[in-house]
Design a protein around this motif. Structure first.
Motif, mmCIF file in Angstrom:
data_model
loop_
_atom_site.group_PDB
_atom_site.id
_atom_site.type_symbol
_atom_site.label_atom_id
_atom_site.label_comp_id
_atom_site.label_asym_id
_atom_site.label_seq_id
_atom_site.Cartn_x
_atom_site.Cartn_y
_atom_site.Cartn_z
ATOM 1 N N TYR A 33 0.442 -1.191 -0.039
ATOM 2 C CA TYR A 33 -0.499 0.362 0.031
ATOM 3 C C TYR A 33 1.180 1.177 0.160
ATOM 4 O O TYR A 33 0.409 2.074 -1.102
ATOM 5 C CB TYR A 33 -1.074 -0.217 1.350
ATOM 6 C CG TYR A 33 -1.906 1.791 0.845
ATOM 7 C CD1 TYR A 33 -2.805 1.746 0.568
ATOM 8 C CD2 TYR A 33 -1.255 2.583 2.040
ATOM 9 C CE1 TYR A 33 -3.423 2.251 0.329
ATOM 10 C CE2 TYR A 33 -2.070 3.402 2.097
ATOM 11 C CZ TYR A 33 -2.876 4.031 1.741
ATOM 12 O OH TYR A 33 -3.727 4.667 1.353
ATOM 13 N N THR A 79 1.091 3.997 -2.942
ATOM 14 C CA THR A 79 0.535 5.444 -2.167
ATOM 15 C C THR A 79 1.887 6.496 -2.072
ATOM 16 O O THR A 79 1.755 7.208 -1.475
ATOM 17 C CB THR A 79 -0.564 5.776 -1.742
ATOM 18 O OG1 THR A 79 0.046 4.850 -0.554
ATOM 19 C CG2 THR A 79 -1.488 4.767 -1.801
ATOM 20 N N TRP A 80 3.253 6.057 -2.666
ATOM 21 C CA TRP A 80 4.239 6.458 -2.282
ATOM 22 C C TRP A 80 4.147 8.068 -2.312
ATOM 23 O O TRP A 80 5.283 8.676 -1.253
ATOM 24 C CB TRP A 80 5.463 5.782 -3.131
ATOM 25 C CG TRP A 80 6.440 6.311 -2.950
ATOM 26 C CD1 TRP A 80 7.157 7.370 -3.451
ATOM 27 C CD2 TRP A 80 7.428 5.432 -1.899
ATOM 28 N NE1 TRP A 80 9.118 7.179 -3.064
ATOM 29 C CE2 TRP A 80 9.035 6.287 -1.958
ATOM 30 C CE3 TRP A 80 7.377 4.480 -1.125
ATOM 31 C CZ2 TRP A 80 10.057 5.288 -0.832
ATOM 32 C CZ3 TRP A 80 8.310 4.354 0.146
ATOM 33 C CH2 TRP A 80 9.419 4.581 0.031
ATOM 34 N N ASP A 81 4.142 8.216 -3.932
ATOM 35 C CA ASP A 81 3.958 10.129 -3.912
ATOM 36 C C ASP A 81 2.815 10.932 -2.823
ATOM 37 O O ASP A 81 2.725 11.638 -2.601
ATOM 38 C CB ASP A 81 3.376 10.794 -5.065
ATOM 39 C CG ASP A 81 4.452 10.063 -6.193
ATOM 40 O OD1 ASP A 81 5.689 10.005 -5.651
ATOM 41 O OD2 ASP A 81 4.447 9.495 -7.421
ATOM 42 N N LYS A 82 2.298 9.929 -2.130
ATOM 43 C CA LYS A 82 0.835 10.417 -0.988
ATOM 44 C C LYS A 82 1.571 10.248 0.309
ATOM 45 O O LYS A 82 1.216 11.181 1.052
ATOM 46 C CB LYS A 82 -0.154 9.686 -1.633
ATOM 47 C CG LYS A 82 -1.098 10.414 -2.733
ATOM 48 C CD LYS A 82 -2.235 10.029 -2.688
ATOM 49 C CE LYS A 82 -2.448 9.960 -3.739
ATOM 50 N NZ LYS A 82 -4.039 9.271 -4.654
ATOM 51 N N GLN A 83 2.378 9.902 0.156
ATOM 52 C CA GLN A 83 3.130 8.879 1.380
ATOM 53 C C GLN A 83 4.123 10.990 2.166
ATOM 54 O O GLN A 83 5.544 10.559 1.555
ATOM 55 C CB GLN A 83 3.937 7.921 2.078
ATOM 56 C CG GLN A 83 2.988 7.196 1.668
ATOM 57 C CD GLN A 83 1.719 6.962 2.007
ATOM 58 O OE1 GLN A 83 1.675 7.548 3.467
ATOM 59 N NE2 GLN A 83 0.684 6.357 1.425
ATOM 60 N N ASP A 84 4.865 10.639 3.705
ATOM 61 C CA ASP A 84 5.699 11.492 3.874
ATOM 62 C C ASP A 84 6.948 11.087 3.963
ATOM 63 O O ASP A 84 7.096 10.280 4.542
ATOM 64 C CB ASP A 84 4.724 12.220 5.378
ATOM 65 C CG ASP A 84 4.795 11.207 6.552
ATOM 66 O OD1 ASP A 84 4.962 10.235 6.138
ATOM 67 O OD2 ASP A 84 4.221 11.547 7.225
ATOM 68 N N ARG A 89 7.856 6.927 4.712
ATOM 69 C CA ARG A 89 8.368 6.461 3.464
ATOM 70 C C ARG A 89 10.115 5.843 3.628
ATOM 71 O O ARG A 89 10.466 4.633 3.628
ATOM 72 C CB ARG A 89 9.251 7.524 1.698
ATOM 73 C CG ARG A 89 8.271 7.725 1.636
ATOM 74 C CD ARG A 89 8.443 9.389 0.619
ATOM 75 N NE ARG A 89 7.669 9.282 0.327
ATOM 76 C CZ ARG A 89 7.517 10.316 -0.796
ATOM 77 N NH1 ARG A 89 9.206 10.997 -1.817
ATOM 78 N NH2 ARG A 89 6.966 10.763 -1.826
#
Length: 191
Positions: A165, A169-174, A178
């Motif tokens: 998950y 959704t890497w670009d949406k994670q802080d 990460r």
């Protein structure tokens, strides 16, 4: 001779215990199924109820395994399973012409809103990045997929699903999440 769920004699009629649990988990994840009776390794039948309240029994019949069988999922199988298991879609299937061979590059998908799509799968090679290395999200997803494809415990599967998950959704994670996902992926890769 003692047998376990993982070491069955050839020609056994008892399904693999982990496969029984995996099928039950897959049924529980379906938006079309409202109730799945508890299953345990050694069960040969899974009982469930659909959204209309109709009860079903899903019985396992084991056939002798093919020693030449490929142990990995092919891209077309993965695409059909991913779309078919998504709650927005009713079904997904490989295109089946009226006669002749099954088309392995064409998938038909039907959405809950009534839209039907024909998807064409084309193989291609993507550059990973400018330096020839994979991206951090791809590394995290790869570590999670390796764990899911192994004989993992429930907690390891949960960890792998969480990592998948985060990778998706890497670009949406802080940044802290990460970094934590990358550390977990490195730890899993080192095992």
């Amino acid at each position: 001779m003692e047998t376990s769920a993982d070491a069955r004699p050839a020609g056994s009629t008892v399904p693999d215990g982990q496969d029984v649990l995996r099928v039950a988990d897959a049924l529980r994840a379906s938006p079309h199924i409202t109730l799945v009776a508890p299953a345990s390794p050694g069960d040969e039948t899974i009982r469930f109820r659909d959204a209309d309240g109709t009860g079903y029994e899903l019985s396992f019949t084991t056939i002798e395994p093919d020693p030449d069988c490929e142990g990995t999922a092919y891209a077309w199988d993965a695409v059909v399973a991913a779309i078919g298991n998504h709650p927005h879609f009713i079904r997904a299937a490989l295109e089946q012409p009226s006669f002749g061979p099954l088309s392995l590059n064409t998938v038909t998908a039907l959405s809950r809103t009534g839209n039907e799509y024909t998807l064409t799968l084309t193989a291609g090679y993507w550059p990973v990045d400018d330096q020839g290395h994979s991206t951090p999200a791809a590394d995290v997803a790869y570590a999670a997929d390796r764990l899911l494809n192994s004989d993992s415990s429930d907690s390891e599967r949960a960890t792998a699903e969480l990592l998948n998950y985060v990778a998706a959704t890497w670009d949406k994670q802080d940044l802290p999440l990460r970094e934590l996902a990358q550390a977990a992926a490195r730890a899993l890769s080192a095992q």
